[in-house]
Scaffold this motif. Structure first.
Motif, PDB file in Angstrom:
ATOM      1  N   THR A 112      32.290  29.080  29.276  1.00  0.00           N
ATOM      2  CA  THR A 112      31.327  30.134  28.965  1.00  0.00           C
ATOM      3  C   THR A 112      31.994  31.496  29.122  1.00  0.00           C
ATOM      4  O   THR A 112      32.718  31.715  30.094  1.00  0.00           O
ATOM      5  CB  THR A 112      30.140  30.050  29.944  1.00  0.00           C
ATOM      6  N   THR A 161      32.479  35.060  30.429  1.00  0.00           N
ATOM      7  CA  THR A 161      32.034  35.805  31.602  1.00  0.00           C
ATOM      8  C   THR A 161      32.900  37.049  31.716  1.00  0.00           C
ATOM      9  O   THR A 161      33.878  37.206  30.968  1.00  0.00           O
ATOM     10  CB  THR A 161      32.161  34.970  32.902  1.00  0.00           C
ATOM     11  N   GLY A 180      28.880  27.018  21.695  1.00  0.00           N
ATOM     12  CA  GLY A 180      30.165  27.098  22.336  1.00  0.00           C
ATOM     13  C   GLY A 180      31.193  26.244  21.628  1.00  0.00           C
ATOM     14  O   GLY A 180      30.915  25.149  21.178  1.00  0.00           O
ATOM     15  N   GLN A 197      32.041  25.444  32.817  1.00  0.00           N
ATOM     16  CA  GLN A 197      30.690  25.102  33.278  1.00  0.00           C
ATOM     17  C   GLN A 197      30.759  24.065  34.406  1.00  0.00           C
ATOM     18  O   GLN A 197      29.927  24.083  35.306  1.00  0.00           O
ATOM     19  CB  GLN A 197      29.842  24.563  32.130  1.00  0.00           C
ATOM     20  N   TYR A 247      36.868  33.161  30.263  1.00  0.00           N
ATOM     21  CA  TYR A 247      36.089  31.980  29.918  1.00  0.00           C
ATOM     22  C   TYR A 247      36.095  31.128  31.181  1.00  0.00           C
ATOM     23  O   TYR A 247      37.158  30.817  31.721  1.00  0.00           O
ATOM     24  CB  TYR A 247      36.698  31.212  28.742  1.00  0.00           C
TER      25      TYR A 247
END
Length: 169
Positions: free
Chosen positions: A12, A14, A1, A29, A26
């Motif tokens: 992350t 998605t 990442g 987290q 994005y």
């Protein structure tokens, strides 16, 4: 990442589907794991962020003064030779960008990016200078990862929530 917030939390990739259409994001987290409160957005539209990053890189490459200032050692801005080639290669990359395939653009950007940091009011783009010079020269083998300089570009950024949608402005 390579996408982080100012606290070092990773974003992350998605996606969500609505009415048969896929929306890429994005997502932080820290928010997914309910680990921390943050002043940056929990979810960022992927396309808008990617366009902002690539546009900022192209703006940098369009400026011979910025390219030389960042990539040429101080006091070595010669008219001929390596630095003239570097400026020519940067100019060629900009002029061919619109014709390049999305895969080619993505490979170039991934090869040069060290990290992208989301701040409350800007996006900070960290570029590996050795990788940028390497990519502009059209070399396929990656440069060594040991001890490289980083160029910092900043892009103004504001996230606006419109209903459930977060927009980059």
């Amino acid at each position: 990442g390579i996408l982080f917030d100012t606290a070092g939390n990773l974003y992350t990739p998605t996606h969500a589907k609505k009415a048969g259409r896929r929306y890429r994001y994005y997502t932080s987290q820290a928010v997914i794991h309910k680990a921390a409160e943050t002043d940056v957005p929990a979810r960022i539209p992927a396309h808008e962020l990617e366009v902002a990053v690539s546009d900022q890189i192209l703006e940098f490459l369009k400026s011979p003064k910025q390219v030389l200032g960042a990539l040429a050692p101080s006091g070595k801005h010669s008219r001929g030779g390596r630095f003239a080639d570097l400026l020519s290669q940067a100019s060629e990359k900009v002029s061919s960008w619109a014709r390049a395939s999305s895969d080619t653009k993505e490979r170039f950007i991934r090869a040069i990016l060290e990290r992208v940091v989301i701040h409350q009011d800007e996006v900070e783009i960290l570029i590996r200078t050795d990788a940028l010079v390497h990519q502009l020269a059209g070399k396929t083998a990656p440069p060594s990862a040991a001890g490289h300089d980083v160029l910092r570009l900043k892009c103004p950024f504001r996230h606006a929530v419109q209903g459930k949608i977060v927009r980059l402005i």
